[in-house]
Design an enzyme around this catalytic site. Structure first.
Site, PDB file in Angstrom:
ATOM      1  N   GLU A 103      -1.717  12.021 -37.109  1.00 22.72           N
ATOM      2  CA  GLU A 103      -3.052  12.648 -37.139  1.00 22.72           C
ATOM      3  C   GLU A 103      -3.289  13.461 -35.861  1.00 22.72           C
ATOM      4  OE1 GLU A 103      -4.889   8.785 -38.060  1.00 22.72           O
ATOM      5  OE2 GLU A 103      -6.046   9.837 -39.585  1.00 22.72           O
ATOM      6  N   GLU A 123      -0.782   3.908 -42.803  1.00 24.07           N
ATOM      7  CA  GLU A 123      -1.936   3.008 -42.661  1.00 24.07           C
ATOM      8  C   GLU A 123      -2.142   2.119 -43.868  1.00 24.07           C
ATOM      9  OE1 GLU A 123      -1.800   6.090 -41.654  1.00 24.07           O
ATOM     10  OE2 GLU A 123      -2.933   6.387 -39.801  1.00 24.07           O
TER      11      GLU A 123
HETATM   12  C1  LIG Z   1     -12.894   2.168 -37.513  1.00 18.60           C
HETATM   13  C2  LIG Z   1     -11.650   2.335 -36.682  1.00 18.60           C
HETATM   14  C3  LIG Z   1     -11.032   3.722 -36.704  1.00 18.60           C
HETATM   15  C4  LIG Z   1      -9.602   3.698 -36.237  1.00 18.60           C
HETATM   16  C5  LIG Z   1      -8.891   4.978 -36.532  1.00 18.60           C
HETATM   17  C6  LIG Z   1      -7.463   4.866 -36.238  1.00 18.60           C
HETATM   18  C7  LIG Z   1      -6.643   5.140 -37.459  1.00 18.60           C
HETATM   19  C8  LIG Z   1      -5.212   5.075 -37.069  1.00 18.60           C
HETATM   20  O1  LIG Z   1      -4.791   5.830 -36.257  1.00 18.60           O
HETATM   21  C9  LIG Z   1      -4.455   4.046 -37.790  1.00 18.60           C
HETATM   22  C10 LIG Z   1      -3.046   3.887 -37.327  1.00 18.60           C
HETATM   23  O2  LIG Z   1      -2.406   4.651 -36.684  1.00 18.60           O
HETATM   24  S1  LIG Z   1      -2.391   2.427 -37.835  1.00 18.60           S
HETATM   25  C11 LIG Z   1      -0.739   2.455 -37.203  1.00 18.60           C
HETATM   26  C12 LIG Z   1       0.134   3.280 -38.045  1.00 18.60           C
HETATM   27  N1  LIG Z   1       1.490   3.187 -37.545  1.00 18.60           N
HETATM   28  C13 LIG Z   1       2.384   2.381 -38.113  1.00 18.60           C
HETATM   29  O3  LIG Z   1       2.141   1.704 -39.098  1.00 18.60           O
HETATM   30  C14 LIG Z   1       3.732   2.372 -37.477  1.00 18.60           C
HETATM   31  C15 LIG Z   1       4.154   0.963 -37.187  1.00 18.60           C
HETATM   32  N2  LIG Z   1       5.434   0.919 -36.521  1.00 18.60           N
HETATM   33  C16 LIG Z   1       6.593   1.143 -37.166  1.00 18.60           C
HETATM   34  O4  LIG Z   1       6.664   1.491 -38.328  1.00 18.60           O
HETATM   35  C17 LIG Z   1       7.843   0.935 -36.379  1.00 18.60           C
HETATM   36  O5  LIG Z   1       7.524   0.056 -35.335  1.00 18.60           O
HETATM   37  C18 LIG Z   1       8.448   2.222 -35.791  1.00 18.60           C
HETATM   38  C19 LIG Z   1       9.037   3.057 -36.924  1.00 18.60           C
HETATM   39  C20 LIG Z   1       7.431   3.000 -35.028  1.00 18.60           C
HETATM   40  C21 LIG Z   1       9.580   1.846 -34.804  1.00 18.60           C
HETATM   41  O6  LIG Z   1      10.510   1.009 -35.446  1.00 18.60           O
HETATM   42  P1  LIG Z   1      11.627   0.240 -34.589  1.00 18.60           P
HETATM   43  O7  LIG Z   1      12.423  -0.552 -35.558  1.00 18.60           O
HETATM   44  O8  LIG Z   1      12.333   1.180 -33.715  1.00 18.60           O
HETATM   45  O9  LIG Z   1      10.828  -0.720 -33.611  1.00 18.60           O
HETATM   46  P2  LIG Z   1       9.961  -1.998 -33.962  1.00 18.60           P
HETATM   47  O10 LIG Z   1      10.758  -3.216 -33.706  1.00 18.60           O
HETATM   48  O11 LIG Z   1       9.302  -1.863 -35.271  1.00 18.60           O
HETATM   49  O12 LIG Z   1       8.804  -1.875 -32.882  1.00 18.60           O
HETATM   50  C22 LIG Z   1       9.072  -2.063 -31.496  1.00 18.60           C
HETATM   51  C23 LIG Z   1       7.909  -2.820 -30.900  1.00 18.60           C
HETATM   52  O13 LIG Z   1       6.738  -2.008 -30.978  1.00 18.60           O
HETATM   53  C24 LIG Z   1       5.701  -2.701 -31.675  1.00 18.60           C
HETATM   54  N3  LIG Z   1       4.939  -1.701 -32.436  1.00 18.60           N
HETATM   55  C25 LIG Z   1       5.434  -0.768 -33.266  1.00 18.60           C
HETATM   56  N4  LIG Z   1       4.448   0.016 -33.728  1.00 18.60           N
HETATM   57  C26 LIG Z   1       3.311  -0.451 -33.178  1.00 18.60           C
HETATM   58  C27 LIG Z   1       1.953  -0.061 -33.273  1.00 18.60           C
HETATM   59  N5  LIG Z   1       1.570   0.979 -34.019  1.00 18.60           N
HETATM   60  N6  LIG Z   1       1.047  -0.774 -32.575  1.00 18.60           N
HETATM   61  C28 LIG Z   1       1.420  -1.804 -31.818  1.00 18.60           C
HETATM   62  N7  LIG Z   1       2.701  -2.224 -31.688  1.00 18.60           N
HETATM   63  C29 LIG Z   1       3.620  -1.543 -32.364  1.00 18.60           C
HETATM   64  C30 LIG Z   1       6.428  -3.692 -32.552  1.00 18.60           C
HETATM   65  O14 LIG Z   1       5.607  -4.763 -32.895  1.00 18.60           O
HETATM   66  C31 LIG Z   1       7.559  -4.102 -31.637  1.00 18.60           C
HETATM   67  O15 LIG Z   1       7.009  -4.986 -30.678  1.00 18.60           O
HETATM   68  P3  LIG Z   1       7.771  -6.292 -30.197  1.00 18.60           P
HETATM   69  O16 LIG Z   1       8.030  -7.059 -31.453  1.00 18.60           O
HETATM   70  O17 LIG Z   1       6.847  -6.948 -29.271  1.00 18.60           O
HETATM   71  O18 LIG Z   1       9.045  -5.791 -29.585  1.00 18.60           O
END
Ligand SMILES: CCCCCCCC(=O)CC(=O)SCCNC(=O)CCNC(=O)[C@H](O)C(C)(C)COP(=O)(O)OP(=O)(O)OC[C@H]1O[C@@H](n2cnc3c(N)ncnc32)[C@H](O)[C@@H]1OP(=O)(O)O
Ligand SMILES: NC(=O)C1=CN([C@@H]2O[C@H](COP(=O)(O)OP(=O)(O)OC[C@H]3O[C@@H](n4cnc5c(N)ncnc54)[C@H](O)[C@@H]3O)[C@@H](O)[C@H]2O)C=CC1
Length: 719
Positions: A103, A123
């Site tokens: 976004e 989302e």
């Molecule tokens: C009324 C309220 C209005 C609010 C308006 C706001 C609206 C919004 O703006 C809503 C949003 O964005 S919601 C979030 C959308 N983004 C996602 O769903 C992406 C989530 N992440 C992924 O798919 C993978 O981590 C990704 C593909 C990015 C990377 O994959 P990898 O396999 O390389 O790495 P992971 O093991 O998954 O991740 C590494 C560490 O990062 C943490 N993490 C990932 N994405 C995060 C995120 N978006 N927020 C917080 N932590 C996140 C993940 O948990 C992991 O952490 P550890 O387990 O501690 O290592």
């Protein structure tokens, strides 16, 4: 959290610095807001480039912050300011631009993406909608049908697809940030009015109502009872029918209705649970981060039946050479053709060449002598498996790791017949093995850390979600599922029908109820296991009446079906009747109704009308109750592991979070009360007796699921 640099004398480069995914935490939102203000206010700056540190643009909002009401700088205002500014702002997208990250890119005037980048609005998978303008800007940019598809499914797209759809302006194999800087210098002179997406006229197809209706029906069919996709559709409809500012208001109202919903909490829990399960630890202190797995190049699969074929495909498609072993020429040939067909179809779907050269088929066990690992998938028969493991330890070189795909037999008993018990463990795939994402890795008491690490890493390489569990009959998944199917069978005895039980479970969110699922899997699978464990067949104690086995209530109805040759879909009848053997359209069968009535008469059971509430509570609370016992016994280390197993292996509805999360949402006190009530009514069903851990958690004030671990005695871990 956001770095500011002046480059080439007139460009502001703003870098998001919140590793690992540059999530838009409140500190990052503050950082970007400040830096944008500075760039727009500095007369030296003619254009702005936004990028992310470590070659990742942005993974979206910080999901951890969703546990509390959103505070700090608003993304919506920030994005409106970026878009309305008089200086061109270019998003340099490397790695990912997801959710709020995409976004942010949509608010910029141009988007340059690296060819390996992935973009999307996921989302909906977190129970939300893209509420920082995503539902209003994306349809204006790429049209309503494509935007609806992306927003309601949450699918990520490749940079190439994004370019085709018009989501990005340019893709590059070079450093996207460097390219964006050069692009920005050229963009300074160009007018911005046509680059502000919120001001674009919506390209509206003529049959708008029909389009929205069709997508709504599709969504309702695919994800029954799930709120977020429907809210996404309403938000996009607002984009199609209202001016931008009113559409934004609607987007925000819809987001407010989702933000604190139990579905959003469950889906966000699932996101983190999956990552938590990947971080396994053994009592020795060995864990995912400190044990090096072996590099696997050559594998053997023993048995080319239902499971062996899928396992061979899973291995070959990630570049591992496979020697598959069968007992008879005909079976080997059938297996060979099936594996080749599956690999070819899979390769075609992925647009790659099938790696058939990696496959070898043999009738001689001697041929596996040089492999790195063996995965055994012969019949579920302990003596056969023991014989095979003895032979394998003679045939294979000393360094070969041995794994069994047993669905519930004692992995340590198999280890005990080999010359290398520390190099034996379970790799429990789910059927069909090349499709299902779950892999239970079973740690025997003697399995070495390296043996476990290798199975976990190999599973990951095959694209599986791997969960390490302890060794007990049925491990985690099948041990628990037995309590669930037992309840379903008892409910039939007491007056329910298969379609009633399935209807309640499907209404709850399962894609298939327990009986439809058994018909699909084949009723003979459970029959063989019950025979093996002496619950039916010649080993039954003749003093046991038909509805009691090994001291507890037992339902012989599934055995009766198997004795009549009703094995499910493959025989054209099971709990339901099908149009033909192999058919998939389940119809209620009057013969089953008659069988149940006869059974009730024979055992003087007065049938009663059973409410959906009781059906759900009995099936699902007993499942969670056994989950508590699994935790108590140290067979799973944490509730997240159990939930991940149920989400990926048993089709538990994701918007309910898994059996343990669901119990947590219902309230542990309520689950305890209802189990006590049902156990009182059915004292001969031990699984209904509330577990000690459940009682302990309730006595401790029902702590949230993330804190249960503190109440579980880890010294008893069997992992
Ligand atoms: C009324 C309220 C209005 C609010 C308006 C706001 C609206 C919004 O703006 C809503 C949003 O964005 S919601 C979030 C959308 N983004 C996602 O769903 C992406 C989530 N992440 C992924 O798919 C993978 O981590 C990704 C593909 C990015 C990377 O994959 P990898 O396999 O390389 O790495 P992971 O093991 O998954 O991740 C590494 C560490 O990062 C943490 N993490 C990932 N994405 C995060 C995120 N978006 N927020 C917080 N932590 C996140 C993940 O948990 C992991 O952490 P550890 O387990 O501690 O290592
Ligand atoms: N079918 C399922 O849904 C699941 C099965 N499992 C487990 O996987 C294992 C295999 O199950 P399925 O594939 O369903 O069985 P299956 O009956 O479809 O296939 C077993 C194959 O093993 C072959 N075989 C038997 N002895 C052999 C030997 N000594 N050497 C080489 N091949 C031999 C048989 O000829 C047969 O083709 C079992 O332990 C089962 O419990 C695990 C998860 C799910």
């Amino acid at each position: 959290m956001a770095r500011y640099e002046l480059v080439k004398g007139s460009l502001a480069l703003i870098t998001l610095t919140n590793p690992p995914v540059n999530a838009l935490s409140s500190a990052v939102r503050y950082g970007i807001t400040e830096k944008i203000k500075r760039a727009l206010g500095d007369p030296k700056v003619k254009a702005v480039v936004i990028c992310g540190e470590n070659e990742r643009f942005c993974g979206g909002a910080d999901i951890r912050e969703f546990a509390a009401p959103m505070r700090g700088h608003s993304l919506v205002m920030l994005f409106d300011d970026i878009e309305a500014g008089e200086k061109p702002v270019i998003a340099a997208i490397e790695g990912v631009a997801l959710g709020g990250g995409f976004e942010l890119a949509l608010a910029c005037h141009y988007r340059i993406a690296h060819s390996k980048a992935r973009l999307g609005l996921p989302e909906v998978t977190l129970g939300l909608l893209p509420a920082a303008g995503g539902t209003q800007r994306l349809p204006r940019l790429i049209g309503i049908p494509a935007a609806l598809e992306l927003i309601t499914t949450g699918h990520h797209v490749s940079a190439q697809e994004a370019l085709k759809l018009g989501m990005v302006d340019q893709i590059t194999d070079e450093n996207a940030c460097k390219m964006a800087v050069e692009f920005a210098l050229r963009a300074v002179a160009k007018p911005l009015s046509s680059r502000r997406i919120s001001t674009l006229t919506m390209p509206c197809p003529p049959n708008l109502d029909a389009l929205f209706e069709a997508v709504t029906m599709q969504v309702q069919k695919k994800a029954r009872g799930v709120m977020a996709p429907l809210a996404c559709i309403q938000a996009v409809r607002a984009a199609a029918t209202l001016p931008y500012s009113k559409g934004m208001k609607r987007e925000s109202e819809l987001m407010a209705s989702l933000f604190s919903s139990s579905q959003a909490r469950a889906l966000q829990y699932c996101f983190f649970a999956q990552r938590t399960a990947g971080k396994w630890t053994l009592p020795s202190g060995a864990q995912w981060s400190n044990i090096k797995p072996r590099d696997i190049r050559r594998a053997a699969v023993i048995g080319l039946g239902t499971m062996g074929r899928g396992i061979a495909v899973s291995l070959a498609r990630v570049g591992i050479s496979v020697i598959a072993v069968e007992t008879e020429k005909k079976l080997l040939e059938t297996g060979r053709q099936m594996v080749i067909g599956m690999l070819e179809r899979d390769a075609k779907r992925r647009g790659v060449t099938a790696s058939l050269y990696l496959l070898q088929f043999t009738l001689s066990l001697q041929d596996v002598k040089d492999v790195d690992i063996v995965i055994e998938a012969v019949f579920e028969d302990m003596s056969l498996k023991k014989r095979l493991f003895r032979d394998l330890s003679k045939v294979c070189r000393p360094s070969t790791l041995l794994y069994t795909n047993t669905s519930g037999l004692d992995v340590d008993a198999l280890a005990g017949v080999t010359d290398r018990p520390h190099m034996v463990a379970g790799m429990h795939f789910f059927s069909p093995a090349h499709v299902m994402k779950l892999l239970e890795v079973i740690c025997g008491p003697r399995s070495s850390s390296e043996t476990i690490a290798t199975a976990m890493s190999l599973g990951k390489r095959m694209g599986k979600v791997c969960v390490a569990v302890g060794n007990c009959p049925g491990f985690v998944g099948n041990r628990m599922v037995k309590t669930y199917t037992d309840q379903a069978n008892f409910l039939l005895e007491e007056g329910a029908t298969p379609e009633q039980v399935d209807g309640a479970l499907e209404e709850f969110g399962f894609a298939m109820g327990v009986f439809r699922m058994s018909d699909l899997a084949g009723l003979d699978v459970g029959w063989r296991i019950r025979k093996e464990s002496g619950l039916t067949g010649p080993d039954v104690d003749p003093k046991d009446p038909p509805h009691r086995r090994q001291g507890h209530r037992y339902s012989p109805i599934p055995d009766m079906l198997c004795e009549q040759g009703r094995m499910g879909q493959k025989t054209g009848c099971g709990w339901y009747v099908y149009e033909k053997p192999g058919g998939t359209e389940a119809k209620p069968d009057p013969l089953i109704q008659k069988l149940l009535e006869g059974y009730r008469v024979r055992y003087s059971i007065q049938p009663r009308k059973i409410s959906s509430q009781e059906l759900i509570e009995r099936c699902l609370y007993v499942l969670a109750n056994e989950g508590f016992r699994v935790l108590e016994d140290g067979i799973a280390v944490q509730p997240e592991d159990i939930d991940v197993i149920y989400l990926f292996g048993y089709g538990f509805p994701r918007h309910r979070g898994g059996p343990m999360f669901y119990a947590n949402m219902v309230g542990l006190g309520r689950v305890l009360d209802r189990l006590e009530h049902y156990h009182h009514a059915h004292p001969d069903v031990p699984h209904l007796k509330p577990s000690q851990l459940l009682k302990k958690l309730v006595a401790c004030g029902s702590p949230p699921i993330q804190k249960w671990k503190e109440h579980i005695k880890t010294m008893h871990s069997h992992l």
